[in-house]
Enzyme design. Structure first.
Site, PDB file in Angstrom:
ATOM      1  N   GLU A 175       1.175  -1.413  -0.151  1.00 26.86           N
ATOM      2  CA  GLU A 175      -0.011   0.179  -0.453  1.00 26.86           C
ATOM      3  C   GLU A 175       0.619   0.951  -0.002  1.00 26.86           C
ATOM      4  O   GLU A 175       1.688   1.190   0.390  1.00 26.86           O
ATOM      5  CB  GLU A 175      -1.089   0.232   1.017  1.00 26.86           C
TER       6      GLU A 175
ATOM      7  N   LYS B  54      -5.946  10.412   0.197  1.00 29.38           N
ATOM      8  CA  LYS B  54      -5.952   8.654   0.877  1.00 29.38           C
ATOM      9  C   LYS B  54      -6.663   8.184   0.738  1.00 29.38           C
ATOM     10  O   LYS B  54      -8.687   8.423   1.012  1.00 29.38           O
ATOM     11  CB  LYS B  54      -5.969   8.855   2.683  1.00 29.38           C
TER      12      LYS B  54
ATOM     13  N   VAL C  15      -4.907   0.286   2.884  1.00 28.19           N
ATOM     14  CA  VAL C  15      -5.270  -1.652   2.985  1.00 28.19           C
ATOM     15  C   VAL C  15      -6.672  -1.678   1.943  1.00 28.19           C
ATOM     16  O   VAL C  15      -6.347  -2.530   1.221  1.00 28.19           O
ATOM     17  CB  VAL C  15      -5.327  -2.029   3.891  1.00 28.19           C
TER      18      VAL C  15
ATOM     19  N   ASP D  74     -16.064   5.472  14.694  1.00 29.85           N
ATOM     20  CA  ASP D  74     -15.303   5.432  13.096  1.00 29.85           C
ATOM     21  C   ASP D  74     -14.412   3.377  13.046  1.00 29.85           C
ATOM     22  O   ASP D  74     -13.918   3.435  14.011  1.00 29.85           O
ATOM     23  CB  ASP D  74     -14.271   5.860  14.170  1.00 29.85           C
TER      24      ASP D  74
ATOM     25  N   SER E 117     -12.875   1.191  10.782  1.00 25.23           N
ATOM     26  CA  SER E 117     -11.839   1.441   9.005  1.00 25.23           C
ATOM     27  C   SER E 117     -11.925   0.522   8.468  1.00 25.23           C
ATOM     28  O   SER E 117     -12.951  -0.960   8.157  1.00 25.23           O
ATOM     29  CB  SER E 117     -10.678   0.845   9.675  1.00 25.23           C
ATOM     30  N   ALA E 118     -12.481   1.320   6.757  1.00 17.43           N
ATOM     31  CA  ALA E 118     -12.421   0.474   5.851  1.00 17.43           C
ATOM     32  C   ALA E 118     -12.282  -0.902   5.080  1.00 17.43           C
ATOM     33  O   ALA E 118     -12.415  -2.193   5.020  1.00 17.43           O
ATOM     34  CB  ALA E 118     -13.333   1.159   4.636  1.00 17.43           C
ATOM     35  N   ASP E 119     -10.859  -0.818   6.015  1.00 22.72           N
ATOM     36  CA  ASP E 119     -10.041  -1.628   5.496  1.00 22.72           C
ATOM     37  C   ASP E 119     -11.112  -3.338   6.105  1.00 22.72           C
ATOM     38  O   ASP E 119     -10.866  -4.050   5.691  1.00 22.72           O
ATOM     39  CB  ASP E 119      -8.882  -1.604   6.864  1.00 22.72           C
TER      40      ASP E 119
ATOM     41  N   LYS F 111      -3.523  -1.005  14.643  1.00 29.11           N
ATOM     42  CA  LYS F 111      -3.061  -0.565  14.528  1.00 29.11           C
ATOM     43  C   LYS F 111      -3.276  -0.523  16.189  1.00 29.11           C
ATOM     44  O   LYS F 111      -3.920   0.315  17.014  1.00 29.11           O
ATOM     45  CB  LYS F 111      -2.818   1.138  14.252  1.00 29.11           C
TER      46      LYS F 111
HETATM   47  N1  PSU Z   1      -0.202   0.705   8.521  1.00 31.35           N
HETATM   48  C1  PSU Z   1       1.186   1.851   8.740  1.00 31.35           C
HETATM   49  N2  PSU Z   1       0.630   2.802   8.954  1.00 31.35           N
HETATM   50  C2  PSU Z   1       0.153   3.323   8.609  1.00 31.35           C
HETATM   51  C3  PSU Z   1      -1.546   2.464   7.897  1.00 31.35           C
HETATM   52  C4  PSU Z   1      -1.271   1.149   8.060  1.00 31.35           C
HETATM   53  O1  PSU Z   1       2.361   1.130   9.648  1.00 31.35           O
HETATM   54  O2  PSU Z   1      -0.788   4.807   8.339  1.00 31.35           O
HETATM   55  C5  PSU Z   1      -2.404   2.875   6.599  1.00 31.35           C
HETATM   56  C6  PSU Z   1      -2.444   1.917   5.968  1.00 31.35           C
HETATM   57  O3  PSU Z   1      -3.260   2.215   5.089  1.00 31.35           O
HETATM   58  C7  PSU Z   1      -4.362   1.949   6.713  1.00 31.35           C
HETATM   59  C8  PSU Z   1      -4.762   2.985   6.784  1.00 31.35           C
HETATM   60  O4  PSU Z   1      -5.138   1.089   5.415  1.00 31.35           O
HETATM   61  O5  PSU Z   1      -3.595   3.492   7.582  1.00 31.35           O
HETATM   62  C9  PSU Z   1      -5.548   2.937   7.985  1.00 31.35           C
HETATM   63  O6  PSU Z   1      -6.516   4.259   8.262  1.00 31.35           O
HETATM   64  P1  PSU Z   1      -7.970   4.497   8.546  1.00 31.35           P
HETATM   65  O7  PSU Z   1      -8.098   4.026  10.042  1.00 31.35           O
HETATM   66  O8  PSU Z   1      -8.769   6.021   8.262  1.00 31.35           O
HETATM   67  O9  PSU Z   1      -9.290   3.475   7.632  1.00 31.35           O
HETATM   68 MN    MN Z   2     -12.072   6.246  10.231  1.00 37.60          MN
END
Ligand code: PSU
Ligand code: MN
Length: 316
Positions: A36, A98, A118, A150, A152-154, A171
């Site tokens: 990614e 993003k 992701v 909140d 994530s769509a992941d 994370k």
């Molecule tokens: N892994 C890391 N750092 C990051 C991410 C992943 O070590 O910044 C990113 C990835 O692209 C993941 C995104 O899909 O953070 C998730 O963001 P959100 O919570 O807005 O879905």
């Molecule tokens: Mn979010």
């Protein structure tokens, strides 16, 4: 749907640029790992994003697999960005979107450029026929979710697309127990690699034990083959602890606590939340969090390459 139909692939080609070496490798069943770019574009401060991107590609090549870094460039989804293209996306003088999975069509139609999260990376990898994605930690359920949902769509993307996302869990700024629950609800297989505990991104322990774990890349590859090719099921997570155990859990929790308080005061919402929290944790740990983040990204890329190599061997 576990596999794009032929017609879907043809249509996708209009906006999907798969690099020649990547297309050739996929066609002949050679090991390929997608990377990614949101981590490099939004997740790490310059010049660390670009550096991490290069390290991950090198780690994948070193074990005999081919990296395919994914991003959106001028309205086209590119699978297999060149070093110059990654350099352009991480240019500190410019700022790019993003891209989550849902954003892809709009970004393509408007000719924009973006780092892919992701979720978007899994979507592109799925279209290109790539089974492996490497990242640091996936997105998940945020700790603010009691007051403000909140998620994530992941998580949903991984559940639908037959890819193995190799990572250090979710994370640490997230509500990890709830994230693990959602993964279970979505039937995402979580496979511990050399660990029976869900890792906590910056640290090895989360206190959440895993039902399934493997000790070798062959075992992981065998399991994933059954899941994707025989059962035709959706994605999986392969999780491993950060190198040398990463940071102490208390250190991380203290930094995350501070980051969440700062988040409340800054009234940040939506996509900016994750990059804000990661940057705040980095500051609170004097850059230690970022160091571990880069180390684990590289380690996960290497492991993804190793599993992809064994996965390709089983095909013959
Ligand atoms: N892994 C890391 N750092 C990051 C991410 C992943 O070590 O910044 C990113 C990835 O692209 C993941 C995104 O899909 O953070 C998730 O963001 P959100 O919570 O807005 O879905
Ligand atoms: Mn979010």
């Amino acid at each position: 749907m576990t596999r794009p139909r032929r017609g879907a692939r043809r249509q996708a080609r209009e906006i999907l640029d798969v690099a020649d070496d990547v297309a050739r490798a996929v066609r002949s069943g050679k090991p390929v790992v997608a990377l990614e770019t949101s981590v490099a574009v939004q997740g790490l401060p310059p010049p660390h994003g670009l550096d991490a991107a290069h390290r991950c590609e090198a780690a994948i090549r070193a074990v005999g697999a081919l990296p395919a870094t994914i991003g959106v460039l001028d309205g086209r989804i590119v699978v297999g960005l060149t070093a110059e293209q990654v350099g352009m996306l991480t240019d500190p003088l410019r700022s790019f979107a993003k891209a989550g999975e849902r954003d892809l069509a709009a970004l393509c139609a408007s000719g924009a450029s973006a780092g892919t999260t992701v979720s978007a990376t899994c979507a592109a990898a799925g279209l290109a026929g790539i089974r492996f994605v490497a990242t640091g930690g996936v997105g998940g359920v945020h700790r603010t979710s009691n007051e403000e949902l909140d998620v994530s769509a992941d998580l949903l993307a991984i559940s639908r697309i037959p890819v193995a996302v190799v990572c250090s869990g979710a994370k640490a700024v997230l509500d990890v127990p709830r994230t693990v629950e959602v993964l279970e609800a979505l039937s995402v297989l979580v496979l511990g690699f050399g660990t029976s505990e869900f890792p906590n991104f910056y640290s090895a322990e989360s206190g959440i034990s895993l039902e399934h774990y493997v000790a070798s890349s062959e075992e992981a590859a065998r399991t994933l083959r059954i899941r994707f090719e025989t059962l035709r099921q959706g994605g999986a997570l392969v999780v491993q602890a950060p190198p040398r155990g990463g940071l102490g859990r208390e250190v991380v929790e203290r930094a995350v606590g501070g980051a969440l308080r700062a988040l409340g005061e800054a009234r940040i919402r939506g996509k900016a939340v994750t990059p804000f929290l990661l940057a705040a944790v980095d500051r609170a740990t004097g850059g230690e969090a970022r160091r571990v983040n880069i180390e684990l990204l590289e380690a996960n890329a290497r492991l993804a390459g190793q599993i992809a190599v064994d996965y390709a061997r089983f095909a013959r």
